[in-house]
Design a protein around this motif. Sequence first.
Motif, PDB file in Angstrom:
ATOM      1  N   PRO A  55       0.989  -1.060  -0.098  1.00 36.56           N
ATOM      2  CA  PRO A  55      -0.053  -0.059  -0.137  1.00 36.56           C
ATOM      3  C   PRO A  55       0.820   1.392  -0.129  1.00 36.56           C
ATOM      4  CG  PRO A  55      -0.037  -1.054   2.186  1.00 36.56           C
ATOM      5  CD  PRO A  55       1.284  -1.673   1.536  1.00 36.56           C
ATOM      6  N   VAL A  56       0.567   2.118  -1.217  1.00 35.70           N
ATOM      7  CA  VAL A  56       1.364   3.418  -1.250  1.00 35.70           C
ATOM      8  C   VAL A  56       0.601   4.353  -0.766  1.00 35.70           C
ATOM      9  CG1 VAL A  56       2.826   5.039  -2.633  1.00 35.70           C
ATOM     10  CG2 VAL A  56       2.860   2.348  -3.086  1.00 35.70           C
ATOM     11  N   ILE A  57       0.436   4.972   0.438  1.00 38.56           N
ATOM     12  CA  ILE A  57      -0.678   5.700   1.037  1.00 38.56           C
ATOM     13  C   ILE A  57      -0.410   7.123   0.974  1.00 38.56           C
ATOM     14  CG2 ILE A  57      -2.092   5.923   3.069  1.00 38.56           C
ATOM     15  CD1 ILE A  57      -1.119   2.928   3.988  1.00 38.56           C
ATOM     16  N   GLY A  58      -1.237   8.088   0.570  1.00 34.10           N
ATOM     17  CA  GLY A  58      -0.962   9.360   0.640  1.00 34.10           C
ATOM     18  C   GLY A  58      -2.382   9.997   1.268  1.00 34.10           C
ATOM     19  N   SER A  59      -2.133  11.168   1.553  1.00 34.31           N
ATOM     20  CA  SER A  59      -3.399  11.848   2.157  1.00 34.31           C
ATOM     21  C   SER A  59      -4.479  12.214   1.051  1.00 34.31           C
ATOM     22  CB  SER A  59      -3.211  13.113   3.133  1.00 34.31           C
ATOM     23  OG  SER A  59      -2.233  14.124   2.453  1.00 34.31           O
ATOM     24  N   THR A  60      -3.800  12.342  -0.170  1.00 35.64           N
ATOM     25  CA  THR A  60      -4.641  12.495  -1.154  1.00 35.64           C
ATOM     26  C   THR A  60      -4.183  11.283  -2.230  1.00 35.64           C
ATOM     27  OG1 THR A  60      -3.474  14.267  -2.414  1.00 35.64           O
ATOM     28  CG2 THR A  60      -5.019  15.110  -0.937  1.00 35.64           C
ATOM     29  N   GLU A  61      -4.941  11.039  -3.384  1.00 41.62           N
ATOM     30  CA  GLU A  61      -4.629  10.462  -4.427  1.00 41.62           C
ATOM     31  C   GLU A  61      -3.217  10.867  -5.071  1.00 41.62           C
ATOM     32  OE1 GLU A  61      -8.398   9.309  -6.528  1.00 41.62           O
ATOM     33  OE2 GLU A  61      -6.916   8.219  -7.811  1.00 41.62           O
ATOM     34  N   GLU A  62      -3.268  12.053  -5.289  1.00 42.48           N
ATOM     35  CA  GLU A  62      -2.136  12.746  -5.924  1.00 42.48           C
ATOM     36  C   GLU A  62      -0.994  12.550  -4.975  1.00 42.48           C
ATOM     37  OE1 GLU A  62      -2.380  16.897  -6.556  1.00 42.48           O
ATOM     38  OE2 GLU A  62      -3.215  16.553  -8.298  1.00 42.48           O
ATOM     39  N   GLU A  63      -1.008  12.636  -3.719  1.00 35.55           N
ATOM     40  CA  GLU A  63       0.247  12.625  -3.001  1.00 35.55           C
ATOM     41  C   GLU A  63       0.690  11.018  -2.857  1.00 35.55           C
ATOM     42  OE1 GLU A  63      -0.250  14.058   1.058  1.00 35.55           O
ATOM     43  OE2 GLU A  63       1.151  12.403   1.531  1.00 35.55           O
ATOM     44  N   SER A  64      -0.224   9.976  -2.965  1.00 37.28           N
ATOM     45  CA  SER A  64       0.135   8.573  -2.955  1.00 37.28           C
ATOM     46  C   SER A  64       0.774   8.291  -4.248  1.00 37.28           C
ATOM     47  CB  SER A  64      -0.968   7.741  -2.884  1.00 37.28           C
ATOM     48  OG  SER A  64      -1.771   7.902  -4.057  1.00 37.28           O
ATOM     49  N   LEU A  65       0.288   8.838  -5.405  1.00 39.41           N
ATOM     50  CA  LEU A  65       1.169   8.874  -6.817  1.00 39.41           C
ATOM     51  C   LEU A  65       2.328   9.375  -6.651  1.00 39.41           C
ATOM     52  CD1 LEU A  65      -2.183   8.930  -9.110  1.00 39.41           C
ATOM     53  CD2 LEU A  65      -0.708   7.026  -8.545  1.00 39.41           C
ATOM     54  N   ARG A  66       2.605  10.633  -6.221  1.00 40.49           N
ATOM     55  CA  ARG A  66       3.719  11.427  -5.959  1.00 40.49           C
ATOM     56  C   ARG A  66       4.732  10.517  -5.151  1.00 40.49           C
ATOM     57  NH1 ARG A  66       2.079  16.137  -4.592  1.00 40.49           N
ATOM     58  NH2 ARG A  66       2.433  15.715  -2.610  1.00 40.49           N
ATOM     59  N   LEU A  67       4.505   9.801  -4.277  1.00 36.28           N
ATOM     60  CA  LEU A  67       5.508   8.946  -3.366  1.00 36.28           C
ATOM     61  C   LEU A  67       5.593   7.708  -4.426  1.00 36.28           C
ATOM     62  CD1 LEU A  67       6.911   7.993  -0.895  1.00 36.28           C
ATOM     63  CD2 LEU A  67       4.558   7.089   0.074  1.00 36.28           C
ATOM     64  N   GLU A  68       4.923   7.441  -4.803  1.00 31.95           N
ATOM     65  CA  GLU A  68       5.189   6.062  -5.875  1.00 31.95           C
ATOM     66  C   GLU A  68       6.456   6.460  -6.831  1.00 31.95           C
ATOM     67  OE1 GLU A  68       1.743   4.294  -7.605  1.00 31.95           O
ATOM     68  OE2 GLU A  68       2.775   2.365  -8.020  1.00 31.95           O
ATOM     69  N   ARG A  69       6.105   7.533  -7.718  1.00 35.08           N
ATOM     70  CA  ARG A  69       6.694   8.012  -8.760  1.00 35.08           C
ATOM     71  C   ARG A  69       8.385   8.405  -8.061  1.00 35.08           C
ATOM     72  NH1 ARG A  69       3.046  11.279 -10.793  1.00 35.08           N
ATOM     73  NH2 ARG A  69       3.767  12.951  -9.627  1.00 35.08           N
ATOM     74  N   GLU A  70       8.308   9.077  -6.660  1.00 34.98           N
ATOM     75  CA  GLU A  70       9.469   9.401  -6.206  1.00 34.98           C
ATOM     76  C   GLU A  70      10.359   8.149  -6.000  1.00 34.98           C
ATOM     77  OE1 GLU A  70      11.150  11.249  -2.120  1.00 34.98           O
ATOM     78  OE2 GLU A  70       9.156  10.995  -2.195  1.00 34.98           O
ATOM     79  N   LEU A  71       9.664   7.066  -5.440  1.00 35.99           N
ATOM     80  CA  LEU A  71      10.319   5.577  -5.213  1.00 35.99           C
ATOM     81  C   LEU A  71      10.800   5.219  -6.700  1.00 35.99           C
ATOM     82  CD1 LEU A  71       8.056   4.305  -2.513  1.00 35.99           C
ATOM     83  CD2 LEU A  71      10.578   4.758  -2.353  1.00 35.99           C
ATOM     84  N   ASP A  72      10.013   5.242  -7.496  1.00 37.43           N
ATOM     85  CA  ASP A  72      10.342   4.404  -8.782  1.00 37.43           C
ATOM     86  C   ASP A  72      11.605   5.180  -9.512  1.00 37.43           C
ATOM     87  OD1 ASP A  72       8.490   2.632  -8.383  1.00 37.43           O
ATOM     88  OD2 ASP A  72       6.992   3.352  -9.825  1.00 37.43           O
ATOM     89  N   GLU A  73      11.504   6.428  -9.328  1.00 35.64           N
ATOM     90  CA  GLU A  73      12.629   7.080  -9.944  1.00 35.64           C
ATOM     91  C   GLU A  73      14.085   6.758  -9.293  1.00 35.64           C
ATOM     92  OE1 GLU A  73      11.265  11.246 -10.203  1.00 35.64           O
ATOM     93  OE2 GLU A  73       9.990  10.837 -11.794  1.00 35.64           O
ATOM     94  N   LEU A  74      14.203   6.258  -8.238  1.00 37.82           N
ATOM     95  CA  LEU A  74      15.204   6.129  -7.279  1.00 37.82           C
ATOM     96  C   LEU A  74      15.522   4.626  -7.775  1.00 37.82           C
ATOM     97  CD1 LEU A  74      14.584   7.553  -3.810  1.00 37.82           C
ATOM     98  CD2 LEU A  74      16.144   8.289  -5.521  1.00 37.82           C
ATOM     99  N   ILE A  75      14.740   3.946  -8.565  1.00 39.17           N
ATOM    100  CA  ILE A  75      15.258   2.437  -8.970  1.00 39.17           C
ATOM    101  C   ILE A  75      16.466   2.573  -9.870  1.00 39.17           C
ATOM    102  CG2 ILE A  75      14.599   0.299 -10.353  1.00 39.17           C
ATOM    103  CD1 ILE A  75      11.847   0.659  -9.291  1.00 39.17           C
ATOM    104  N   LEU A  76      17.507   1.692  -9.624  1.00 43.57           N
ATOM    105  CA  LEU A  76      18.911   1.858 -10.524  1.00 43.57           C
ATOM    106  C   LEU A  76      18.272   0.790 -11.663  1.00 43.57           C
ATOM    107  CD1 LEU A  76      21.316   1.570  -7.842  1.00 43.57           C
ATOM    108  CD2 LEU A  76      21.065   3.606  -9.262  1.00 43.57           C
ATOM    109  N   PRO A  77      17.911   1.154 -12.986  1.00 40.42           N
ATOM    110  CA  PRO A  77      17.442   0.321 -13.895  1.00 40.42           C
ATOM    111  C   PRO A  77      18.415  -0.761 -14.335  1.00 40.42           C
ATOM    112  CG  PRO A  77      17.842   2.496 -14.829  1.00 40.42           C
ATOM    113  CD  PRO A  77      17.952   2.514 -13.327  1.00 40.42           C
ATOM    114  N   GLU A  78      19.552  -0.705 -14.419  1.00 39.38           N
ATOM    115  CA  GLU A  78      20.594  -1.694 -14.404  1.00 39.38           C
ATOM    116  C   GLU A  78      20.353  -2.834 -13.396  1.00 39.38           C
ATOM    117  OE1 GLU A  78      22.241  -2.394 -17.272  1.00 39.38           O
ATOM    118  OE2 GLU A  78      21.141  -0.771 -17.911  1.00 39.38           O
ATOM    119  N   HIS A  79      20.676  -2.365 -12.517  1.00 39.69           N
ATOM    120  CA  HIS A  79      20.285  -3.486 -11.130  1.00 39.69           C
ATOM    121  C   HIS A  79      19.075  -4.159 -11.168  1.00 39.69           C
ATOM    122  CE1 HIS A  79      19.355  -4.026  -6.770  1.00 39.69           C
ATOM    123  NE2 HIS A  79      20.081  -5.222  -7.044  1.00 39.69           N
ATOM    124  N   ALA A  80      18.026  -3.438 -11.658  1.00 40.75           N
ATOM    125  CA  ALA A  80      16.576  -3.940 -11.557  1.00 40.75           C
ATOM    126  C   ALA A  80      16.575  -5.132 -12.845  1.00 40.75           C
ATOM    127  CB  ALA A  80      15.509  -3.034 -11.738  1.00 40.75           C
TER     128      ALA A  80
END
Lengths: 446, 446
Positions: A273-298
């Motif tokens: 569960p990626v939880i935000g106080s608004t839908e937008e905030e939860s999507l922002r948190l999800e994006r923030e995390l995904d952008e930190l993924i190292l694509p080569e490692h993954a």
Amino acid sequence: MTPPRQLHLNAFLMSTGHHEASWRLPESNSHAGTDVAHFQRLAQTAERGKLDSIFFADSPVLHGNVAQRPYGGLEPTVLLAAIAAVTERIGLIATASTTYNEPYNLARRFASVDQISGGRAGWNVVTTAGDAAAKNFSLAGQPAHSQRYERAAEFLDVAKKLWNSWEDDAIVADKAAGVWADSSRVHPANHRGTHFQVEGALDVPRSAQGHPVIVQAGSSENGKDFAARYAEAVFTAHQTLADAQAFYSDLLQRTAAAGRDPDSIKILPGIVPVIGSTEEESLRLERELDELILPEHARNQLAGLLRVSPESLQLDAQLPDGLLSEDEIEGAKSRYTLIVNLARRERLTVRQLIGRLGGGRGHRTFSGTPEQVADAIQGWFQAGAADGFNIMPPVLPSGLETFVDQVVPILQDRGLFRREYTGQTLREHFGLAKPANSFERVPQPA
Amino acid sequence: MTPPRQLHLNAFLMSTGHHEASWRLPESNSHAGTDVAHFQRLAQTAERGKLDSIFFADSPVLHGNVAQRPYGGLEPTVLLAAIAAVTERIGLIATASTTYNEPYNLARRFASVDQISGGRAGWNVVTTAGDAAAKNFSLAGQPAHSQRYERAAEFLDVAKKLWNSWEDDAIVADKAAGVWADSSRVHPANHRGTHFQVEGALDVPRSAQGHPVIVQAGSSENGKDFAARYAEAVFTAHQTLADAQAFYSDLLQRTAAAGRDPDSIKILPGIVPVIGSTEEESLRLERELDELILPEHARNQLAGLLRVSPESLQLDAQLPDGLLSEDEIEGAKSRYTLIVNLARRERLTVRQLIGRLGGGRGHRTFSGTPEQVADAIQGWFQAGAADGFNIMPPVLPSGLETFVDQVVPILQDRGLFRREYTGQTLREHFGLAKPANSFERVPQPA
């Protein structure tokens, strides 16, 4: 009015969280994996939320590339004992391998955790996929999947005999007569099988809940048959409601076919569960995390899962043709099929697939407000797909705190989840009966 | 003025105490063996006394006749983890078998306890005597003594490689660059030996004290050679000062011959202090305990130790002739010789021998006032027989409380024992150096 059926909730804990990039967030503890205080606080948070249990995965091997993300940590049975000392009610589930342990040692250690915690222990039984683990145990490679499951079944049979060594009232403690235990109520295992010969009784008396709750998480054909025969709780991964419903009814049928009450097994799909106080905030948190993924490692990780070379995966193309079938895979079979089906069904590029897997390694990721997360949980629960959920916070401790403080109260208000613990043992939390002692002499009617 | 050499004190804990009849005292807890709170309080008492460590014996088997006295309890590595959670400084030593474990599992579990406790773990390495244990692990009988020690030596080599997998500064945690660990500072074990092949690195980073303190307690020839090569602390049993002195100087010589600094090994004979406020009171307590011994049970135990039938032992006669020599014994060799010599030297009847063994199973029992117990400790310590003592209270918790509250202050007043901990780790308490990491690249002088 009958109260509605009650949810069961387990918190699946992993150092800085289930999202593979969670460790890179500024607030994350870089040494979380070996920080016992971090895990003790998480357990206390889960207990504050009246969750059924916490859970740790495990494999006796240093997986993956430590340059790219945190690996390693603490052996979970000793970690659970340290957590038991600072909690009162929450169930404590650790993973351990039947392939790389001896039944006497492991039955004994889980029985000890069960005693230390007053009957709150659970054992997630795994057969441990992968050659790397085998090579830490003097083997050239892993035993075949079917062979591992055969050993696991006999391992469980031995463990149960050992856990039944002592009848509940074996200790009479008659100091005046100098009789400590009634030795006719302490039974040797006398197990002579294909994989194991175990003669003696366990040296740990029976716990308050009889024996640890047996948990299982493999969803291959062998895994499901094993679960139907032995498991009392099942962790599983599904991306769609239809898949989860099919698994749920299939497993209940198999459990009944194995001669067990289908109510004696609780099925808990994973949810991230990626939880935000608004839908937008939860999507922002999800994006923030995904952008930190190292694509080569993954990409390397994905290639390992799919048994292909990393070079054969193009980040902006779909999966190549000619992948193996599940039958050809010798470990983590059902996870393999789930990932391939997800990619094919949604025509995902490798990059998109990596994003989808980065949060939960195949488990269902759900972004939304606390209300929306509660709806998602209630929806599957009431649609015959689950007895509860395996909560996999993408970031720890924050993701668990948000779940406990914002989602649990909604589920409580809806009458779906306990406001207070009513039992002491993990079995009581899960609504499971205390198993009968196989050695106990049942009094005969006159 | 140089401060006098400092004593090291370990508390050897056993359910209701070391006297075999202690469980029959009115105040004794009949469920002490599985009561984690009992052991947590004992550890806190030992910590209040600034003792170096607590210690648990272990064998993966239900020994003895549970009708006659308490047997069984909690697996000690998980017990130590639960104790670590409620203590700050005291060292935590558990026994575990090299014969019935795999090195990857055990090195990992001890490394985890070491992390959980902030570097306070110790491992008492045993090879586990007896066929009963072997029969819990799919063997018909125990491997030969020399074979067990051969495996133990390779086991220790593997464990040390695993504990050195991570250099101290391997975790760099560079979140911005996405680099968690310097993988050139994490090393696979790559062990290919006679008994074990272990390829991978440990999945637990190196602890604050490098690795757990290695403890050893076997005093056979094989045992002493093993201690000289690997042990950092040694528990031993002697009835006379001359025997203790001979053992002490012999082991220091063997340690030097093995190429080690004799100061890197600490030798702690066991002592069972029966403490009374007057000499008379201590003798009364000893008598009270001895009168609670069940002679038939004790005779059976003694017969087992001596490898003779119980019927061949007459309670009011001396030991029969024709007993085996130590060479013919396949386990607990040195204890065997100690008992036979004690009986012959003092011309004890079986009944008298049982009384002498009932309190400490061959360890030195000493009855007296706190002052007399302190004198006994100081005497051996300053006569070149010991670096400290393994305190084995005959009754628990009272025997430990009396020792901590009445004997420790005398030793402190005499300048022989710390008033406060000066270190955090068990190695620091014992005055042992943190071991160098075998994989660490030593910077070369320019």
